[in-house]
Design a protein around this motif. Sequence first.
Motif, short mmCIF file in Angstrom:
data_model
loop_
_atom_site.label_atom_id
_atom_site.label_comp_id
_atom_site.label_asym_id
_atom_site.label_seq_id
_atom_site.Cartn_x
_atom_site.Cartn_y
_atom_site.Cartn_z
N TRP A 1 -1.47 2.36 -3.45
CA TRP A 1 -1.97 3.45 -2.61
C TRP A 1 -2.43 2.96 -1.25
O TRP A 1 -3.30 3.56 -0.62
CB TRP A 1 -3.12 4.22 -3.28
CG TRP A 1 -2.85 4.65 -4.69
CD1 TRP A 1 -3.63 4.38 -5.78
CD2 TRP A 1 -1.74 5.41 -5.18
NE1 TRP A 1 -3.07 4.92 -6.92
CE2 TRP A 1 -1.91 5.56 -6.57
CE3 TRP A 1 -0.62 5.97 -4.56
CZ2 TRP A 1 -1.00 6.25 -7.36
CZ3 TRP A 1 0.29 6.66 -5.35
CH2 TRP A 1 0.09 6.80 -6.72
N THR B 1 -2.34 2.84 2.37
CA THR B 1 -1.78 3.67 3.44
C THR B 1 -1.34 2.80 4.61
O THR B 1 -2.10 1.97 5.10
CB THR B 1 -2.82 4.69 3.91
OG1 THR B 1 -3.24 5.48 2.80
CG2 THR B 1 -2.24 5.61 4.97
N ILE C 1 5.93 4.09 -1.46
CA ILE C 1 5.98 5.05 -2.56
C ILE C 1 6.49 6.38 -2.02
O ILE C 1 5.91 6.94 -1.09
CB ILE C 1 4.58 5.24 -3.19
CG1 ILE C 1 4.08 3.92 -3.77
CG2 ILE C 1 4.60 6.34 -4.25
CD1 ILE C 1 2.63 3.97 -4.23
N HIS C 2 7.58 6.87 -2.59
CA HIS C 2 8.15 8.15 -2.15
C HIS C 2 7.32 9.27 -2.78
O HIS C 2 7.33 9.46 -3.99
CB HIS C 2 9.61 8.25 -2.57
CG HIS C 2 10.31 9.44 -1.99
ND1 HIS C 2 11.62 9.76 -2.27
CD2 HIS C 2 9.88 10.40 -1.13
CE1 HIS C 2 11.97 10.85 -1.63
NE2 HIS C 2 10.93 11.26 -0.93
N GLN C 3 6.61 10.01 -1.95
CA GLN C 3 5.69 11.03 -2.43
C GLN C 3 6.38 12.38 -2.62
O GLN C 3 7.45 12.64 -2.07
CB GLN C 3 4.52 11.18 -1.44
CG GLN C 3 3.70 9.92 -1.30
CD GLN C 3 3.00 9.82 0.04
OE1 GLN C 3 3.00 8.77 0.66
NE2 GLN C 3 2.42 10.91 0.49
N SER D 1 5.60 15.09 -1.39
CA SER D 1 5.66 15.81 -0.11
C SER D 1 6.84 15.38 0.75
O SER D 1 7.13 16.01 1.76
CB SER D 1 4.36 15.58 0.67
OG SER D 1 4.23 14.21 1.03
N ARG E 1 6.07 8.91 2.99
CA ARG E 1 5.96 7.57 2.43
C ARG E 1 4.75 6.86 3.04
O ARG E 1 4.83 5.71 3.45
CB ARG E 1 7.24 6.76 2.68
CG ARG E 1 8.41 7.19 1.81
CD ARG E 1 9.67 6.39 2.15
NE ARG E 1 10.72 6.56 1.17
CZ ARG E 1 11.58 7.57 1.12
NH1 ARG E 1 11.48 8.54 2.04
NH2 ARG E 1 12.51 7.64 0.20
N GLU E 2 3.61 7.56 3.08
CA GLU E 2 2.42 6.97 3.67
C GLU E 2 1.81 5.89 2.78
O GLU E 2 1.26 4.91 3.25
CB GLU E 2 1.36 8.05 3.94
CG GLU E 2 1.72 9.03 5.04
CD GLU E 2 2.43 10.26 4.50
OE1 GLU E 2 2.76 10.25 3.29
OE2 GLU E 2 2.65 11.21 5.26
N PHE E 3 1.91 6.07 1.46
CA PHE E 3 1.31 5.13 0.51
C PHE E 3 2.29 4.03 0.13
O PHE E 3 3.51 4.21 0.19
CB PHE E 3 0.86 5.85 -0.76
CG PHE E 3 -0.16 6.94 -0.52
CD1 PHE E 3 -1.18 6.76 0.39
CD2 PHE E 3 -0.07 8.14 -1.22
CE1 PHE E 3 -2.12 7.76 0.59
CE2 PHE E 3 -1.01 9.14 -1.01
CZ PHE E 3 -2.03 8.95 -0.10
N TRP F 1 0.92 17.44 -0.56
CA TRP F 1 0.08 16.36 -0.03
C TRP F 1 -1.36 16.45 -0.55
O TRP F 1 -2.03 15.44 -0.71
CB TRP F 1 0.09 16.41 1.49
CG TRP F 1 -1.05 15.69 2.15
CD1 TRP F 1 -2.03 16.21 2.93
CD2 TRP F 1 -1.33 14.28 2.08
NE1 TRP F 1 -2.90 15.25 3.35
CE2 TRP F 1 -2.50 14.05 2.84
CE3 TRP F 1 -0.72 13.20 1.45
CZ2 TRP F 1 -3.06 12.79 2.98
CZ3 TRP F 1 -1.29 11.94 1.59
CH2 TRP F 1 -2.43 11.75 2.35
N GLY G 1 -2.99 14.01 -3.12
CA GLY G 1 -3.25 12.68 -2.58
C GLY G 1 -4.54 12.63 -1.79
O GLY G 1 -5.29 11.65 -1.83
#
Length: 395
Positions: free
Chosen positions: A159, A161, A202-204, A206, A209-211, A355, A358
């Motif tokens: 996680w 960011t 990590i492909h979220q 939403s 890919r922020e994480f 989102w 998260g």
Amino acid sequence: MDFNDTPEEAEFRAEARAFLEQHLDKKEPGRPSRDESYMKRAKEWQNIKAENRFAQITWPEAMGGRGGTPMQQVIWNQEEAQFDAPTAPFAIGLGMCVPTVIAFGADEHKERYVKKALHGEEIWCQLFSEPSAGSDVAGLKTKAVRDGDDWVVNGQKVWTTGAQFSDYGILLTRTDPDVPKHKGLTMFIVDMKDPGVEVRPIHQASGGREFNEVYFTDVRIPDSDRLGEPGQGWKVAIVTLMNERLAVGGSPGPDWQEIMDYARDAGTLSDAAFRAKLADWYVAAQGYKLTKFRTQTALSRGETPGPENSIGKIITANHLQDICNSAVEMQDHYGIINDPGKAPADAIFQESLMWAPGLRIAGGTDEILKNIIAERVLGLPQDVRVDKDKAFSEL
């Protein structure tokens, strides 16, 4: 509680607004643009702010700041939020990581890292959470073993960011497993470009890919890049976490006004059940707004805001999730479309709905923040902790 700017604050607000109008366009409603040019624009804007002493207003002038008041920083944040300001890549570094380096780093650390971060030349991330230690940060297992003048690090974070575009990070590790978990931690500065550091985005849900997951394999960190004393990492981490709670106190995304406008266009504003929910959202938003005013009033008086800052993220993250869920339901079968070119309202409700979970984790989960409010605001007793006096290796 005083909602009005003092004459000095009003003068600073006018200065900030004039500067922003000179350099940026006003923010338009809908989905913010994060195209390939975003990072370039973000670095350019960060440098412009730093050159004009707007980047970190409360930092001392010797550190590149303005030596201003916390209230001036609040005013700047309020004004900048009304413009299309590309600030996301630097929020964690300048809001959490670099203040920790300033508080615990040696003079050579401050000389090497602060200016470059302030001017947008280098980006930072925070490496705390792990698969088995999310909310319980002190339960982490990433270990650092002393080897001469270096520490050898092995382990995994998750996680994180912005890790994929970060140059440096602050890394919390376990250096002594034979003491209680809060006492065996040590903080380091880590080079994110080291060959032993592997970043996996990590492909979220939403689409973002922020994480990231971050793996450390025999990464050697000089002891000179340690922040604080060995075993005192929890003390260092608390400084970072307090800055984090303040930094993520609000939530970007649609609010009651946006869903009311959408409902009016969709012809559902006359629905009694929806109107009742809309009233609840409005009341919650006003309550949060007044709580922020309380914090701002304390800042304007030179006082330190209390733990009520934890209220903000609980309210706004859940508020965002509820509003977006209602909007998607209102769209019926069209609610499954997440294409901004085809979905109603540019798919802003769909994206924000994906989102929002998260946001309820980042910066402390709902449960952790509720504990803070219960213990430090309401004065309730702490939860029972059976691991308090046991060595981490025995848990």
